[in-house]
Structure formats: structure tokens, C-alpha cells
Scaffold this motif. Structure first.
Motif, PDB file in Angstrom:
ATOM      1  N   VAL A 195       0.840  -1.201   0.000  1.00  0.00           N
ATOM      2  CA  VAL A 195       0.000   0.000   0.000  1.00  0.00           C
ATOM      3  C   VAL A 195       0.878   1.255   0.000  1.00  0.00           C
ATOM      4  O   VAL A 195       0.637   2.213  -0.761  1.00  0.00           O
ATOM      5  N   LEU A 196       1.913   1.265   0.851  1.00  0.00           N
ATOM      6  CA  LEU A 196       2.811   2.423   0.913  1.00  0.00           C
ATOM      7  C   LEU A 196       3.557   2.610  -0.410  1.00  0.00           C
ATOM      8  O   LEU A 196       3.748   3.743  -0.873  1.00  0.00           O
ATOM      9  N   ARG A 197       3.964   1.510  -1.030  1.00  0.00           N
ATOM     10  CA  ARG A 197       4.658   1.588  -2.315  1.00  0.00           C
ATOM     11  C   ARG A 197       3.757   2.199  -3.380  1.00  0.00           C
ATOM     12  O   ARG A 197       4.185   3.053  -4.170  1.00  0.00           O
ATOM     13  N   LYS A 198       2.487   1.772  -3.414  1.00  0.00           N
ATOM     14  CA  LYS A 198       1.555   2.311  -4.395  1.00  0.00           C
ATOM     15  C   LYS A 198       1.295   3.801  -4.161  1.00  0.00           C
ATOM     16  O   LYS A 198       1.173   4.573  -5.120  1.00  0.00           O
ATOM     17  N   ARG A 199       1.218   4.195  -2.903  1.00  0.00           N
ATOM     18  CA  ARG A 199       0.990   5.610  -2.600  1.00  0.00           C
ATOM     19  C   ARG A 199       2.182   6.455  -3.029  1.00  0.00           C
ATOM     20  O   ARG A 199       2.015   7.559  -3.582  1.00  0.00           O
ATOM     21  N   ARG A 200       3.393   5.948  -2.789  1.00  0.00           N
ATOM     22  CA  ARG A 200       4.585   6.691  -3.219  1.00  0.00           C
ATOM     23  C   ARG A 200       4.621   6.808  -4.736  1.00  0.00           C
ATOM     24  O   ARG A 200       4.954   7.872  -5.275  1.00  0.00           O
ATOM     25  N   ALA A 201       4.265   5.716  -5.413  1.00  0.00           N
ATOM     26  CA  ALA A 201       4.261   5.741  -6.883  1.00  0.00           C
ATOM     27  C   ALA A 201       3.210   6.726  -7.395  1.00  0.00           C
ATOM     28  O   ALA A 201       3.454   7.456  -8.364  1.00  0.00           O
ATOM     29  N   ALA A 202       2.044   6.758  -6.749  1.00  0.00           N
ATOM     30  CA  ALA A 202       0.991   7.681  -7.167  1.00  0.00           C
ATOM     31  C   ALA A 202       1.421   9.125  -6.954  1.00  0.00           C
ATOM     32  O   ALA A 202       1.172   9.995  -7.813  1.00  0.00           O
ATOM     33  N   ARG A 203       2.088   9.412  -5.818  1.00  0.00           N
ATOM     34  CA  ARG A 203       2.568  10.783  -5.569  1.00  0.00           C
ATOM     35  C   ARG A 203       3.630  11.180  -6.574  1.00  0.00           C
ATOM     36  O   ARG A 203       3.664  12.322  -7.042  1.00  0.00           O
ATOM     37  N   ALA A 204       4.495  10.197  -6.914  1.00  0.00           N
ATOM     38  CA  ALA A 204       5.544  10.500  -7.900  1.00  0.00           C
ATOM     39  C   ALA A 204       4.938  10.804  -9.259  1.00  0.00           C
ATOM     40  O   ALA A 204       5.375  11.737  -9.949  1.00  0.00           O
ATOM     41  N   ARG A 205       3.916  10.046  -9.649  1.00  0.00           N
ATOM     42  CA  ARG A 205       3.249  10.310 -10.930  1.00  0.00           C
ATOM     43  C   ARG A 205       2.558  11.662 -10.921  1.00  0.00           C
ATOM     44  O   ARG A 205       2.592  12.406 -11.915  1.00  0.00           O
ATOM     45  N   ALA A 206       1.916  11.969  -9.780  1.00  0.00           N
ATOM     46  CA  ALA A 206       1.230  13.263  -9.678  1.00  0.00           C
ATOM     47  C   ALA A 206       2.227  14.415  -9.757  1.00  0.00           C
ATOM     48  O   ALA A 206       1.980  15.436 -10.423  1.00  0.00           O
ATOM     49  N   SER A 207       3.388  14.267  -9.088  1.00  0.00           N
ATOM     50  CA  SER A 207       4.411  15.322  -9.125  1.00  0.00           C
ATOM     51  C   SER A 207       4.966  15.477 -10.531  1.00  0.00           C
ATOM     52  O   SER A 207       5.187  16.599 -11.009  1.00  0.00           O
ATOM     53  N   SER A 208       5.184  14.348 -11.209  1.00  0.00           N
ATOM     54  CA  SER A 208       5.705  14.399 -12.574  1.00  0.00           C
ATOM     55  C   SER A 208       4.711  15.068 -13.514  1.00  0.00           C
ATOM     56  O   SER A 208       5.092  15.890 -14.362  1.00  0.00           O
ATOM     57  N   ALA A 209       3.420  14.749 -13.338  1.00  0.00           N
ATOM     58  CA  ALA A 209       2.397  15.358 -14.184  1.00  0.00           C
ATOM     59  C   ALA A 209       2.304  16.859 -13.936  1.00  0.00           C
ATOM     60  O   ALA A 209       2.161  17.664 -14.866  1.00  0.00           O
ATOM     61  N   ALA A 210       2.400  17.247 -12.658  1.00  0.00           N
ATOM     62  CA  ALA A 210       2.340  18.672 -12.322  1.00  0.00           C
ATOM     63  C   ALA A 210       3.534  19.418 -12.908  1.00  0.00           C
ATOM     64  O   ALA A 210       3.402  20.537 -13.432  1.00  0.00           O
ATOM     65  N   ALA A 211       4.699  18.765 -12.833  1.00  0.00           N
ATOM     66  CA  ALA A 211       5.896  19.403 -13.393  1.00  0.00           C
ATOM     67  C   ALA A 211       5.780  19.545 -14.902  1.00  0.00           C
ATOM     68  O   ALA A 211       6.176  20.566 -15.477  1.00  0.00           O
ATOM     69  N   SER A 212       5.206  18.541 -15.552  1.00  0.00           N
ATOM     70  CA  SER A 212       5.029  18.598 -17.014  1.00  0.00           C
ATOM     71  C   SER A 212       4.077  19.715 -17.398  1.00  0.00           C
ATOM     72  O   SER A 212       4.313  20.448 -18.365  1.00  0.00           O
ATOM     73  N   ARG A 213       2.980  19.873 -16.619  1.00  0.00           N
ATOM     74  CA  ARG A 213       2.013  20.940 -16.914  1.00  0.00           C
ATOM     75  C   ARG A 213       2.647  22.313 -16.707  1.00  0.00           C
ATOM     76  O   ARG A 213       2.426  23.232 -17.519  1.00  0.00           O
ATOM     77  N   ALA A 214       3.446  22.436 -15.652  1.00  0.00           N
ATOM     78  CA  ALA A 214       4.097  23.713 -15.387  1.00  0.00           C
ATOM     79  C   ALA A 214       5.095  24.053 -16.491  1.00  0.00           C
ATOM     80  O   ALA A 214       5.188  25.201 -16.948  1.00  0.00           O
ATOM     81  N   SER A 215       5.842  23.031 -16.957  1.00  0.00           N
ATOM     82  CA  SER A 215       6.798  23.236 -18.045  1.00  0.00           C
ATOM     83  C   SER A 215       6.088  23.639 -19.321  1.00  0.00           C
ATOM     84  O   SER A 215       6.547  24.510 -20.064  1.00  0.00           O
ATOM     85  N   ALA A 216       4.925  23.015 -19.562  1.00  0.00           N
ATOM     86  CA  ALA A 216       4.162  23.333 -20.784  1.00  0.00           C
ATOM     87  C   ALA A 216       3.666  24.773 -20.741  1.00  0.00           C
ATOM     88  O   ALA A 216       3.662  25.478 -21.783  1.00  0.00           O
ATOM     89  N   ARG A 217       3.246  25.273 -19.578  1.00  0.00           N
ATOM     90  CA  ARG A 217       2.768  26.645 -19.465  1.00  0.00           C
ATOM     91  C   ARG A 217       3.902  27.650 -19.704  1.00  0.00           C
ATOM     92  O   ARG A 217       3.717  28.682 -20.341  1.00  0.00           O
ATOM     93  N   VAL A 218       5.075  27.290 -19.161  1.00  0.00           N
ATOM     94  CA  VAL A 218       6.223  28.193 -19.340  1.00  0.00           C
ATOM     95  C   VAL A 218       6.616  28.268 -20.797  1.00  0.00           C
ATOM     96  O   VAL A 218       6.923  29.338 -21.346  1.00  0.00           O
ATOM     97  N   ASN A 219       6.614  27.151 -21.495  1.00  0.00           N
ATOM     98  CA  ASN A 219       6.983  27.118 -22.907  1.00  0.00           C
ATOM     99  C   ASN A 219       5.913  27.741 -23.774  1.00  0.00           C
ATOM    100  O   ASN A 219       6.167  28.186 -24.867  1.00  0.00           O
TER     101      ASN A 219
END
Length: 219
Positions: A195-219
């Protein structure tokens, strides 16, 4: 292996294998091979097989995930019902051989002796799980409520170990208790880790998606 698990004969074979302990106990009783105290031997053996079946059903999910064998899931319900089956045999053995089916004495004994009270609570939960183990129950309860109820199998595991511990406390014999406790702790610990592993993976995916959206806005 996966093809064997999906074979039409797989479930009947598993069913027969789960009945072998009962067949042996019946044979041993008829052949007078249960030792000097057959009643105690039957009570203990049915309790042991309840714990073993509980370990088996809790091992299905880790084995399914670790071996990438989703076909194992089709045996989980059967194994769970065998936990209930051997628990009922354990209760019947105690009620018959120890108490002579005297309901008043059984109730007094449950109240007086904590390990029997704990075992009775575990059996009550198992009864609820067995009664709701069918597809109709899932539909009527809804998947989320059904899953929440069936997670009480973890409480059953804790109560079963406590029952076994208190039962052996009188003789200060905890060797087998420690073995079963270690197995169940490992099986439940794996679930916590997963359960903890899945939660960490989900947070990592969410952070990566947020970073991608932020990068797209800047570009």
C-alpha cells in the motif's frame, strides 16, 4: 503454470486437497491413531488446520503479485471458505468433546476463559465473511462496503494468534505460536508495504504530471 491454474480440473483438485486433513483426522479417529487423548487431538488438529488455511488464503495475494500469476485469485474464495469450515469443525470438536453440547456450560466457559472468547469473536467474523463471500453479496452491499468488510480478515488473523497464544500460555509453550505469528506478520506486513509503495508511486506520478504541466505553461 498459468495454464494449469486455469484448467477446469484445477479447482476440483484444490478442493480435494483442502479436504485431505479432514480425511486424515476421520481415518485416524476410526483407526485409533489419535493418541491417548483423541478428543484433545481433534480439537487441536482442527484449530491448527484453521490457522494453516488462514495463512494460505492470506498468501494468495502476495503470491499472485510477486509471481505475476493473477490466476491464483480464482482460488481465494474457496480457501477462505475452508478457513471457516475448519474453524466450525474446531468449534464443534470443543463443543462436543469438551462440553458435551451443553449450551449453558459453553456460554459460561466463553465468558470465563479469555482465549475462548477471543476465538469465538474470530469465528463470528469468519461467519460474516463466509456469508458474504458470494457474488450476490457483492452486488447488494456494493464493492467498497464489501471490501471494507472483508478486510476484517486481518482482525481474524490477529484474534486467531491471540487465541492460540492464550491457549498455550497455560503450558508456557509458544514455539508454534511464534511460527504462525511470524508467517501472518509477514503476510500482513507485505500488504502494508505494498500500500505504501503504491501511494509513493501515485505521488511521484502526480508530481511528474504537475511538473510537465508547469513546463508546458512556461513554454
Amino acid at each position: 503454470m498459468r495454464k494449469l491454474l486455469l484448467h477446469p480440473a484445477a479447482k476440483p483438485v484444490a478442493f480435494v486437497l483442502c479436504l485431505l486433513p479432514l480425511a486424515w483426522l476421520v481415518y485416524a479417529a476410526l483407526a485409533n491413531q489419535l493418541g491417548a487423548n483423541p478428543a484433545e487431538a481433534l480439537i487441536r488438529a482442527t484449530g491448527d488446520w484453521t490457522l494453516r488455511a488462514l495463512c494460505l488464503v492470506l498468501a494468495v495475494t502476495p503470491m499472485r503479485v510477486l509471481t505475476s500469476t493473477p490466476q491464483l485469485a480464482r482460488f481465494r474464495r474457496m480457501f477462505g471458505l475452508f478457513v471457516f469450515f475448519y474453524a466450525v469443525l474446531h468449534l464443534l470438536s470443543y463443543s462436543w468433546f469438551d462440553m458435551g453440547f451443553d449450551v449453558a456450560d459453553i456460554v459460561r466457559d466463553i465468558i470465563k476463559r479469555p482465549f475462548i472468547l477471543v476465538g469465538s469473536l474470530a469465528l463470528l467474523l469468519l461467519t460474516l465473511l463466509a456469508a458474504t463471500s458470494f457474488n450476490r453479496a457483492i452486488k447488494s452491499m456494493g464493492a467498497k462496503r464489501w471490501q471494507a468488510l472483508h478486510r476484517t480478515v486481518y482482525a481474524v488473523a490477529a484474534l486467531a494468534i491471540l487465541h492460540f497464544f492464550w491457549m498455550r500460555a497455560g503450558k508456557n509453550d509458544f514455539g508454534e505460536v511464534a511460527v504462525y505469528a511470524a508467517i501472518l506478520a509477514a503476510l500482513l506486513g507485505w500488504r502494508v508495504w505494498n500500500v505504501l509503495r503504491k501511494r509513493r508511486a501515485a505521488r511521484a506520478r502526480a508530481s511528474s504530471a504537475a511538473a510537465s504541466r508547469a513546463s508546458a505553461r512556461v513554454n
